[in-house]
Structure formats: structure tokens, C-alpha cells
Write an enzyme that holds these catalytic residues in place. Structure first.
Site, PDB file in Angstrom:
ATOM      1  N   SER A 607       0.846  -1.190   0.000  1.00 20.55           N
ATOM      2  CA  SER A 607       0.000   0.000   0.000  1.00 20.55           C
ATOM      3  C   SER A 607       0.887   1.247   0.000  1.00 20.55           C
ATOM      4  CB  SER A 607      -0.953  -0.044   1.194  1.00 20.55           C
ATOM      5  OG  SER A 607      -1.935   0.947   1.099  1.00 20.55           O
ATOM      6  N   HIS A 725      -8.080  -5.019  -0.915  1.00 22.66           N
ATOM      7  CA  HIS A 725      -6.987  -4.397  -0.175  1.00 22.66           C
ATOM      8  C   HIS A 725      -6.919  -4.896   1.267  1.00 22.66           C
ATOM      9  CE1 HIS A 725      -4.027  -1.053  -0.308  1.00 22.66           C
ATOM     10  NE2 HIS A 725      -4.222  -1.015   0.989  1.00 22.66           N
TER      11      HIS A 725
END
Length: 756
Positions: A607, A725
Site C-alpha cells: 500500500s 486491499h
């Protein structure tokens, strides 16, 4: 240690696409790869899948890594319990199971309430959040599918398991603030997409929902007129009196707070629909979190954990009557509210205040406060007098680890539950008893009722502060190290070193012996963003790597929260390069002290950490043997039009501002790639259900590096389908980790044959 790729790269046409920012022309040859629905993009992804599969088939020892990681991940996992009345709610994941199951314990028995695999045998449904009602007879839970993190909320009857409310859509791990009796709750929901086309993931509001009613008839309570990227939370004391609402614009490090007394008008229903939210704090550049106990009267104390005038955090006390009297939309005088605050537990110069739990009840001789801190990213706990803030004792912990948020009974009391883990200890739930000062492993299934602690292993050993030295304090806490699930030679060392500008940075180094005995294959990772701290965490890939003979290092960089809010802000916006300089200094230390060498050092980031890894790749390609970017941000000029980018302007800046644009362009990995440079092997790992970081970042960067790099490669694109995610099934997580570690091991020269 780099080995060449097995085949040619797929074709990716370069377009003559440019964009002008503040008079600066920026080229974007792979803009078309942002569109996942474009037939060219689909063909490119399919070709990349084939290339990745071919490369993966040639990796030695992949199965060995898979077995080692699965073994290290095979531990029982419990959540912090949430007691409600005679029931206790918690999640439990058995070793080898795909997902945690939500359980309820009552009358000495434990039974399942929500099993994600029962809802979806394919394993792509995730339990995102759950909230028992005040009495524990109802439970609101939220699930998402295919990694999208967009949840559906339902309410079940705990006794029967029957669904009594929902589905409620357009929620995303919303808090659920139950009213006593279970007839209604407050929650956060996005507005209908038709109201704001193209902005469907924004425009959140706080609503009041009555159980069994149509969600479209819910009453809007808060959020009208706020910025579209605002996030809201809502909480209600268990007696149903004090409603608190907080709001933050994107990831801005500033929290606005309001408080309403639901008994403040004639007629209960009117109070619920139209609470008089009064300002606690609005418009200040500080984060604040409110704690208020049930039974609180207008003149009684309430507490805030805040970094206002205290970047490392402090606890202040005020009263509901002492809050500013302005209402929502009326910020006049809002800045004067802090004048009525009294500091209870002051800021410390060398530790960050993380959490706070007031403890009050008939079982205690006096009200107490339990406080958690991190000192250079390592957790500590102290016990204080709740009246004057005096420190009474330090609570020893099992090791140098990390604590989760405190959990208490809604009605208050003498118990606190929290999670603990460190680099070699899996997540464990601990229970602190303020009556005796003892800390124990929470019994969970071994003793499912809260009244059976005797069946849990008590941690005993080194004494804390002697009770005799603090009049009226609880007995000294006793604690001993928790066992590692699997013995092995892993030693953690914390080192400090100067960054480019002289600021001292710290790093955890996991190694077989704790000293740089030879130049071993190494992985360096970090995050450096959003105030997130890289605290000691149980990390199976790190343990497997070190037990195979490598070194695994975790850098605590500016942009994180390891040293408080000033540390965070020093790595944001136009100061973001500080993060990358800190990481480069960590690289130089590992090489300079003999832990590793450039041909043995890999970088791993996820990320925002994926942005970090890509910045290291493009700024210092000669220092690394391989780089892995998982769900990374890479085109920082496109960030605001992709994924949740508009919410992150406070963190990265905006291309609309000339100075911030120049800073973004200077480090944006997609724009720093240079043709003809010998970049090391790179793996981009993304998920098609990622609603936070758009996979288009990785597609564009992969195509560009495949075109530009003069290195032997490979540059690979790994796509997970049906995940996103956030949380995913254990098998999906282990599959990703095994591929990442095997890729790095191949190119950094680590042979895992010696792994047990």
C-alpha cells in the site's frame, strides 16, 4: 543474485499522451491501462498472468516456503471479547481455518453466530465488523464480498439466529451505536449513488435506523454540508444518554467532536431524531478521542485522548456541561473549548500515548485509569489514579511487543481486555484485573464465561511496583514471556541511526544471532505514512525468512506514528522525501554494518509501503537485488483520480497546489523511471477487488519498467482475483506471501532447505 526472465514481455503500446500541470508538460504513455474495462487492458493482464505463471513455475523451493508459512500461520486466533449482559461475543479462527467465526458464550456453552464460510463456501466473503446490542440479545454484523470492502449490514436475534433487520447497503465497517432495548441504532451510510454520480464512495452521513424499518426511511442526523471525503464515527453510552459524533476530512490529522444529551428535549423520540449536538472541539489541527461512562451527569467528568498542544498525546478531563455550547454548523467559540480542559495525564517527551481506559466500580477502592504507550514503537502500560492522574504502577508485559485497543464492559468495571503480539508471539488476548493487578491470558474457549478466569493460564514472574510503595494501589502485576508457537533461532535487535538530515531513525532487525555475523540475504520493509507505526508484530514471512538464515528488517520512518504527530507530519506533503531518505539510511546501515549486501538485499512494501518500495527502486536501483510492491501507489499525479485518492490529500498533497505538485512529481515512481537503467527484478502484486488503491497504478508502472529497464529482469505482474486491499481468506493470504517470499529468495540468494 539476479537470474534472468524466462520469456519476452507482453506488448504494451505507448501512446503520445501528455498533461499540463502549472505549465509543466508531463507524459503518460500508459494512461490507457488505468481502464480495467478496456479490451487492450484485459488482453495485457491475461498476457501478464501467463508470464507470471511461467516465471513462478521456475522458482525453486516454492513448496518449501508454502509449507513453512502455513505452519507459522497455524495458530488459534481470538478477538478481544465484548461482554453484553450474561453473554460474551468474540471471534475465533481455528488453525487451518479460512476465516474467523463469530461466537457467543453463555451459560457455560459456546456456539457460532456468523460463519463466513457458511455464507459463502467459496471463501470470498469476509466478516468486516460486528456489534452486539446493549443487552446482548441482538447482533449487527457486516460482511463484504470479493474484497470490495463495501458491506451489507444485517441484524440477527442472538437466541435464534434469525435475521430481524436488513440488509442495509452502502456501509463500510460502520460503527453501530445501539440504543438500550435494541429498537434502534445510529450508524454511518453513504448517500445514494444517483445523488452524486461518479462520487459513489464518498458523501457519508450519520443516520438513525429503527430495527425492521426500510433503510431508505432512516433519519439523517449528521453530515449534511460536510466535505465529500469526510469520515464519521458515532458512539452512544450504554445507558442511552450521551451520543457522541466525530468527523475527519479524509485522512487529515484533525478530529471534530460533538456531544448530545438525548434527554435534553421533551419527548424521547424527538431527542433521537434531532439530537442537539454541541461542540466539544471543532476546527483545531489535532486528533481527539472521547471517553464517557454511562451514568455520567452534566457535571461529571469525561475524558479525551488528544494531541492538541501535545503531539505525543495527553489525557484531558472536562464535563459535558463544560463543553462549548455551539451546535452543529455553529463554530463560534469552538476554539475556546480547550480552555475548559484540565490535563489529567500529561504528554511524555519520549513516549506516545496510545489508549486510555477509565476503571470504576464497587470492586475497586478508588477509580483508576489504565494507559497504554509506545516508546520507540514498543508498547508499555501504566496504571494511574483517575482523580489526579498520578502514576501508581507500571504493568509488565510478556515482552517487547504491541498492544491493541483496550476493551472494557460497557457499564464499566475493573477488567480490561486487549490484544498482544510481538515478532515471535502470535496475537494473544490478555485480561487485566485492576482489583489484583494481575495480567492473564484470556481463557476464550477454555473458559467461555467471563467469571471463570481460574481456568486461564496466569502470567507470573517479574514483579511490578510493590503495592506497599503506593498506598491504596492494586497488587503488583506479574507477567512472564508467552511461548513462541514453534521454537527457532530469531533474535530481535533495535538499532538507531541518523537520516540524511541528521534526524535519528530506528529499525528492528530480526536475525539468527542478533549481530551482523556475515552478509546474509535480507528483506527491508517499512511504511512511513498516515501516522501508522511499525510496531513489533507477529509476521510469519519474517520468521520463515530468518529461520532459513536471512535477515528481516523493519524501519520506523517519518510519516508514521512511532514518535508522535510531529513525526507523522514530518513525512507528509512536501516533506514526503524525508520518508524515502530515512529508508535509504536504513539501507546504508544494513549494508555498511555487514548485515547484507546490495546483491542480497530485497525490498518489500504494501500500500503506502508499496510506494515506499517503488521510491527506493527508482531513486536507488543499484542498492537492491529485488523489489516487491503489494497494492502500491505509483503514479502520484494520478492519485486523486484513482481509488480513494481524494481522501489522501492531507497525506500526500494535491496537484492543484504548485509546490505540492512539484514535490509529487519529484518522487512519483512512475515519473522517475529512466530508460536504459538496469533496474533489479520487480514484482507488482495487486487484487482486482481493491477499492482503496487502484490496480491501474501497478499496471502502468509494470508496463513502463518492462519497456525501460536494461536489467535482466524479470518485471512481473501478479493479480489476485476475488480479493481486495483488506481482509482475505487464509489460503489467499498465504498464497500471496509464499509467492512474495519465493520471488525475493530467488533473487536475493536465500535457500530455505534448512527450514523445519
Amino acid at each position: 543474485m539476479t537470474e534472468g526472465r524466462t520469456g519476452e514481455y507482453p506488448t504494451a503500446p505507448r501512446e503520445d499522451r501528455t498533461e499540463v500541470f502549472h505549465g509543466h508538460v508531463v507524459v503518460d504513455p500508459y494512461r490507457w491501462l488505468e481502464d480495467s474495462g478496456d479490451e487492450r487492458t484485459r488482453a495485457w493482464v491475461a498476457a501478464q498472468d501467463a508470464l507470471f505463471d511461467a516465471e513462478r513455475a521456475a522458482w525453486p523451493h516454492l513448496e518449501k516456503w508454502q509449507v513453512a508459512l502455513a505452519r507459522l500461520h497455524a495458530f488459534p486466533l481470538f478477538s478481544v471479547p465484548r461482554p453484553r449482559g450474561d453473554r460474551v461475543f468474540f471471534t475465533h479462527r481455528e488453525p487451518g481455518a479460512e476465516h474467523p467465526v463469530l461466537l457467543v458464550a453463555e451459560h457455560g456453552a459456546v456456539r457460532p453466530l456468523v460463519d463466513p464460510l457458511a455464507l459463502d463456501p467459496g471463501g470470498r466473503t469476509v466478516l468486516e465488523a460486528w456489534h452486539p446490542s446493549v443487552e446482548g440479545d441482538l447482533l449487527a454484523f457486516q460482511v463484504s464480498a470479493a474484497g470490495m470492502e463495501d458491506c451489507v449490514l444485517r441484524v440477527i436475534d442472538v437466541a435464534t439466529g434469525a435475521v430481524v433487520d436488513g440488509p442495509v447497503d452502502r456501509v463500510r465497517r460502520t460503527p453501530v451505536a445501539w440504543l438500550p432495548g435494541g429498537r434502534a441504532y445510529y450508524y454511518v451510510r453513504r448517500l445514494h449513488p444517483r445523488l452524486n454520480p461518479g462520487e459513489e464512495r464518498y458523501h457519508r452521513r450519520v443516520f438513525l435506523h429503527r430495527v425492521g424499518a426500510d433503510p431508505d426511511d432512516d433519519v439523517l442526523v449528521f453530515g449534511e454540508g460536510r466535505e465529500k471525503t469526510s469520515f464519521h464515527t458515532v458512539a452512544l453510552t450504554s445507558d442511552g444518554r450521551w451520543l457522541s459524533v466525530s468527523s475527519t476530512v479524509g485522512t487529515r490529522p484533525a478530529t471534530d467532536l460533538w456531544l448530545a444529551d438525548l434527554t435534553d428535549v421533551d419527548g424521547l423520540d424527538g431527542a433521537l431524531d434531532r439530537p442537539r449536538l454541541r461542540v466539544v472541539r471543532v476546527g483545531s489541527p489535532a486528533r481527539s478521542r472521547l471517553r464517557i461512562a454511562p451514568g455520567t451527569a452534566p457535571g461529571d467528568p469525561i475524558w479525551l485522548r488528544t494531541d492538541l498542544d501535545a503531539p505525543r498525546g495527553r489525557i484531558v478531563v472536562t464535563t459535558p456541561a463544560g463543553t462549548v455550547t455551539g451546535t452543529v454548523g455553529d463554530t463560534a467559540g469552538a476554539e475556546t473549548g480547550a480552555e475548559r480542559w484540565r490535563t489529567l495525564i500529561p504528554e511524555r517527551p519520549d513516549a506516545v500515548l496510545e489508549d486510555f481506559a477509565p476503571l470504576r466500580g464497587p470492586a475497586l477502592p478508588r477509580p483508576l485509569a489504565l494507559v497504554s504507550w509506545t516508546r520507540h514503537a514498543v508498547s508499555e502500560i501504566t496504571l494511574h489514579d483517575l482523580a489526579d492522574g498520578r502514576e501508581l504502577a507500571e504493568v509488565p508485559l510478556p515482552g517487547r511487543g504491541t498492544l491493541g485497543r483496550f476493551g472494557t464492559r460497557p457499564e464499566g468495571g475493573h477488567e480490561v481486555w486487549f490484544g498482544y503480539h510481538d515478532h515471535v508471539t502470535p496475537p494473544t488476548v490478555l485480561r487485566y484485573d485492576a482489583r489484583t493487578g494481575t495480567l492473564e491470558v484470556w481463557p476464550c474457549l477454555a473458559a467461555p464465561t467471563m467469571a471463570s478466569p481460574s481456568r486461564a493460564p496466569v502470567l507470573s514472574g517479574a514483579p511490578g511496583v510493590s503495592p506497599a510503595s503506593v498506598p491504596g494501589s492494586p497488587a503488583a502485576c506479574r507477567v512472564a514471556p508467552l511461548p513462541s508457537p514453534e521454537p527457532g533461532s530469531v533474535t530481535t535487535t533495535q538499532v538507531a541511526f541518523p537520516s540524511r538530515d541528521g534526524v535519528m531513525v530506528r529499525m528492528f532487525v530480526l536475525s539468527p544471532h542478533g549481530v551482523p555475523d556475515r552478509r546474509r540475504p535480507a528483506i527491508l520493509t517499512g511504511y512511513g505514512g498516515f501516522g501508522t507505526s511499525m510496531t513489533p508484530a507477529y509476521t510469519p514471512q519474517a520468521l520463515a525468512w530468518v529461520r532459513a538464515g536471512g535477515v528481516y528488517a523493519i524501519a520506523c520512518l517519518r510519516g508514521g506514528g512511532e514518535e508522535g504527530e510531529e513525526w507523522h507530519r514530518a513525512g507528509t506533503g512536501v516533506r514526503k522525501q524525508n520518508v524515502f531518505d530515512d529508508f535509504d539510511a536504513a539501507t546504508d546501515l544494513l549494508i555498511g554494518q555487514g548485515w547484507t549486501a546490495p546483491d542480497r538485499l530485497g525490498v518489500l512494501g504494501e500500500s503506502n509501503g508499496g510506494l515506499l518500495a517503488a521510491a527506493a527502486l527508482t531513486q536507488h536501483p543499484d542498492k537492491y537485488a529485488a523489489v516487491v510492491c503489494v497494492a502500491p501507489l505509483l503514479d502520484m499525479l494520478a492519485n486523486e483520480r484513482l481509488g480513494m485518492g481524494p481522501s489522501w490529500r492531507a497525506e500526500y498533497g494535491t496537484v492543484r497546489d504548485p509546490a505540492e505538485f512539484r514535490a509529487l512529481l519529484a518522487y512519483s515512481p512512475y515519473h522517475r523511471v529512466r530508460e536504459g537503467l538496469p533496474y533489479p527484478p520487480v514484482l507488482f502484486a495487486v487484487a482486482d477487488g481493491d477499492t482503496r488503491v487502484d490496480p491501474g497504478h501497478s499496471r502502468k508502472m509494470c508496463a513502463l519498467l518492462q519497456h525501460a529497464s536494461a536489467g535482466p529482469g524479470p518485471v512481473l505482474h501478479r493479480l489476485d482475483r476475488g480479493v481486495g486491499h483488506g481482509a482475505r481468506s487464509v489460503s489467499a493470504k498465504l498464497g500471496l506471501l509464499a509467492d512474495v517470499v519465493a520471488f525475493l529468495a530467488r533473487h536475493c540468494g536465500l535457500d530455505p532447505v534448512g527450514l523445519p
